[in-house]
Write a protein that holds these residues in place. Structure first.
Motif, PDB file in Angstrom:
ATOM      1  N   ASP A 189       0.834  -1.204   0.000  1.00 47.97           N
ATOM      2  CA  ASP A 189       0.000   0.000   0.000  1.00 47.97           C
ATOM      3  C   ASP A 189       0.869   1.254   0.000  1.00 47.97           C
ATOM      4  O   ASP A 189       1.705   1.453   0.897  1.00 47.97           O
ATOM      5  N   SER A 190       0.683   2.088  -1.007  1.00 44.55           N
ATOM      6  CA  SER A 190       1.531   3.287  -1.151  1.00 44.55           C
ATOM      7  C   SER A 190       1.277   4.320  -0.058  1.00 44.55           C
ATOM      8  O   SER A 190       2.106   5.204   0.168  1.00 44.55           O
ATOM      9  N   PHE A 191       0.145   4.219   0.633  1.00 45.17           N
ATOM     10  CA  PHE A 191      -0.191   5.184   1.693  1.00 45.17           C
ATOM     11  C   PHE A 191       0.262   4.701   3.065  1.00 45.17           C
ATOM     12  O   PHE A 191       0.080   5.405   4.054  1.00 45.17           O
ATOM     13  N   LYS A 192       0.820   3.487   3.130  1.00 46.31           N
ATOM     14  CA  LYS A 192       1.346   2.917   4.375  1.00 46.31           C
ATOM     15  C   LYS A 192       0.274   2.846   5.461  1.00 46.31           C
ATOM     16  O   LYS A 192       0.545   3.090   6.635  1.00 46.31           O
ATOM     17  N   ARG A 193      -0.942   2.491   5.046  1.00 41.42           N
ATOM     18  CA  ARG A 193      -2.045   2.415   6.004  1.00 41.42           C
ATOM     19  C   ARG A 193      -1.980   1.163   6.875  1.00 41.42           C
ATOM     20  O   ARG A 193      -2.553   1.148   7.976  1.00 41.42           O
ATOM     21  N   PHE A 194      -1.293   0.126   6.409  1.00 39.53           N
ATOM     22  CA  PHE A 194      -1.338  -1.159   7.097  1.00 39.53           C
ATOM     23  C   PHE A 194       0.008  -1.543   7.696  1.00 39.53           C
ATOM     24  O   PHE A 194       0.344  -2.724   7.801  1.00 39.53           O
ATOM     25  N   GLU A 195       0.780  -0.543   8.094  1.00 39.77           N
ATOM     26  CA  GLU A 195       2.098  -0.802   8.671  1.00 39.77           C
ATOM     27  C   GLU A 195       1.996  -1.532  10.009  1.00 39.77           C
ATOM     28  O   GLU A 195       2.926  -2.226  10.410  1.00 39.77           O
ATOM     29  N   ARG A 196       0.875  -1.352  10.717  1.00 42.09           N
ATOM     30  CA  ARG A 196       0.715  -2.031  12.011  1.00 42.09           C
ATOM     31  C   ARG A 196       0.369  -3.511  11.842  1.00 42.09           C
ATOM     32  O   ARG A 196       0.421  -4.277  12.799  1.00 42.09           O
ATOM     33  N   GLY A 197      -0.057  -3.878  10.655  1.00 43.17           N
ATOM     34  CA  GLY A 197      -0.443  -5.260  10.398  1.00 43.17           C
ATOM     35  C   GLY A 197      -1.567  -5.322   9.374  1.00 43.17           C
ATOM     36  O   GLY A 197      -2.195  -4.308   9.064  1.00 43.17           O
ATOM     37  N   ILE A 198      -1.797  -6.512   8.860  1.00 41.95           N
ATOM     38  CA  ILE A 198      -2.827  -6.711   7.833  1.00 41.95           C
ATOM     39  C   ILE A 198      -3.918  -7.614   8.397  1.00 41.95           C
ATOM     40  O   ILE A 198      -3.657  -8.777   8.728  1.00 41.95           O
ATOM     41  N   PRO A 199      -5.140  -7.116   8.513  1.00 40.57           N
ATOM     42  CA  PRO A 199      -6.244  -7.926   9.046  1.00 40.57           C
ATOM     43  C   PRO A 199      -6.564  -9.099   8.129  1.00 40.57           C
ATOM     44  O   PRO A 199      -6.208  -9.105   6.947  1.00 40.57           O
ATOM     45  N   PRO A 200      -7.248 -10.130   8.646  1.00 40.96           N
ATOM     46  CA  PRO A 200      -7.586 -11.307   7.833  1.00 40.96           C
ATOM     47  C   PRO A 200      -8.562 -10.967   6.716  1.00 40.96           C
ATOM     48  O   PRO A 200      -9.291  -9.970   6.790  1.00 40.96           O
TER      49      PRO A 200
END
Length: 404
Positions: A197-208
């Motif tokens: 993701d170019s916006f770095k929205r999921f740096e904390r982790g990726i939900p299932p």
């Protein structure tokens, strides 16, 4: 209103490909097109909308009535396009924005939350932004803005998680003063591209892939203005305690000290689903490490087939939350069965599980039993029973029936 003028309709359908697979198979497309035609051609179903649209309140309220009517129709699931006005009003009051602030809803449905936000702030010319993946709901949102005369509102059509449309000139994600949302619960999504993701929205982790609740929260936090923005989101209770990747995301958000309040609401509040829900409030200008937990699950009124959040319950939530934010809330004075102020260390001890009963004593208080009084009452009853039996034997003997 028979029809909207050509000028008013301009741009409302420009992004729609009526032959698109998004609209479903041929029969589904025909049904949707018939719906749209009736909507704009004066079908009897829509005569609730007054002909005179100069009165903003009359037109807007009439349209809201229609939305509520569609939301309660059989087959509507998870309140997918309309958030009940009592919940909308509560969310907006908790975020307490000022006139002139920017407001964003990433899964805006029919736009009801955005409209409530603007009205609550008394903003005559609000800066409203939204995105909606469902073409039908997007159209409802566009019309909602029109009927409320929010001409400057920007509502985009598209998948927020896969392709957020609201960007700055440099193509970075647009930031907002207030972010509000009632995303679809436990939505299936496609997380394959999230790590890139170019916006770095999921740096904390990726939900299932079968539960997008924390994907929406991650997006909303990224879209909240740094150092001053606030966001509030309606979630299913499972989002408070599920583990694995969701648990890791939740832990990091809490460690970053962004979570301000967890508010449990009654069941059956939403159209089409009976599950209990909660509101999470996040604050990017938080100055302490405490989080407020409120159990308002009993604050409801039954109205025919629909449960609503009671007005006094909503007012109490807002009052307690405001006192907490202003440092006026005395922990010892809070009823243990209603609210609790937890420190970061306390939440850490619970392994970042936000399940409300872990912090608020939701069980009913046990009634203290006076054993001696119970024994005395039993003796009294036994004495009365003996007297009655003697009387019965007397009458039976008189009748020649004998004793029993």
């Amino acid at each position: 209103m028979d029809k909207l003028s050509g000028e008013d309709r301009k741009g409302m359908f420009s992004d729609i490909d009526f032959n698109s697979a998004i609209l479903g198979e041929t029969q589904e497309k025909n049904t949707r097109l018939q719906y749209l035609l009736s909507l704009f051609a004066g079908d009897d179903t829509f005569k609730l909308i007054p002909e005179n649209l100069e009165n903003e309140h009359v037109a807007g309220d009439a349209y809201r009535t229609l939305l509520e009517r569609f939301a309660t129709e059989p087959g509507k699931k998870e309140g997918e396009f309309y958030t009940p006005k009592e919940i909308s009003a509560l969310l907006v009051k908790l975020l307490k924005g000022e006139p002139g602030c920017t407001i964003y809803d990433p899964a805006c449905g029919s736009g009801s939350l955005l409209v409530h936000a603007a009205k609550e702030m008394g903003d005559a010319n609000p800066s409203l932004y939204g995105q909606e993946v469902n073409g039908r709901n997007w159209l409802l949102a566009k019309m909602n803005m029109y009927f409320h005369h929010f001409d400057n509102a920007t509502v985009c059509w598209g998948d927020t998680l896969q392709n957020p449309k609201l960007k700055e000139i440099d193509q970075s994600l647009m930031k907002f003063d207030r972010v509000i949302g009632h995303p679809p619960f436990s939505l299936k999504w496609q997380p394959e591209k999230a790590m890139y993701d170019s916006f770095k929205r999921f740096e904390r982790g990726i939900p299932p892939s079968d539960k997008a609740d924390w994907a929406f929260i991650s997006h909303m936090l990224k879209a909240t203005r740094e150092n001053s923005g606030k966001m509030g989101v309606l979630v299913p209770l499972g989002a408070l305690f599920r583990g694995a990747s969701e648990g890791r995301i939740r832990q990091q958000v809490i460690e970053e000290n962004l979570l301000e309040a967890v508010i449990g609401l009654p069941a059956n509040l939403l159209y089409g689903t009976g599950i209990p829900v909660a509101i999470l409030v996040f604050n990017k200008n938080k100055t302490h490490d405490q989080t407020l937990f409120i159990d308002a699950s009993s604050g409801f009124e039954n109205r025919k087939t629909q449960t609503i959040l009671a007005e006094n319950a909503a007012n109490q939530i807002v009052s307690v939350y405001n006192d907490f934010r202003e440092g006026k809330l005395n922990v010892k004075e809070i009823e243990k069965s209603y609210a609790h102020i937890a420190t970061l260390e306390e939440i850490r001890k619970h392994n970042f599980n936000l399940n409300i009963p872990m912090y608020v004593n939701t069980a009913q208080n046990e009634v203290k039993v006076d054993i001696e009084k119970v024994k005395y009452n039993l003796r009294q009853l036994e004495g009365e029973l003996r007297t009655v039996r003697k009387q019965m034997e007397f009458y039976l003997e008189k009748l020649g029936i004998g004793s029993f």
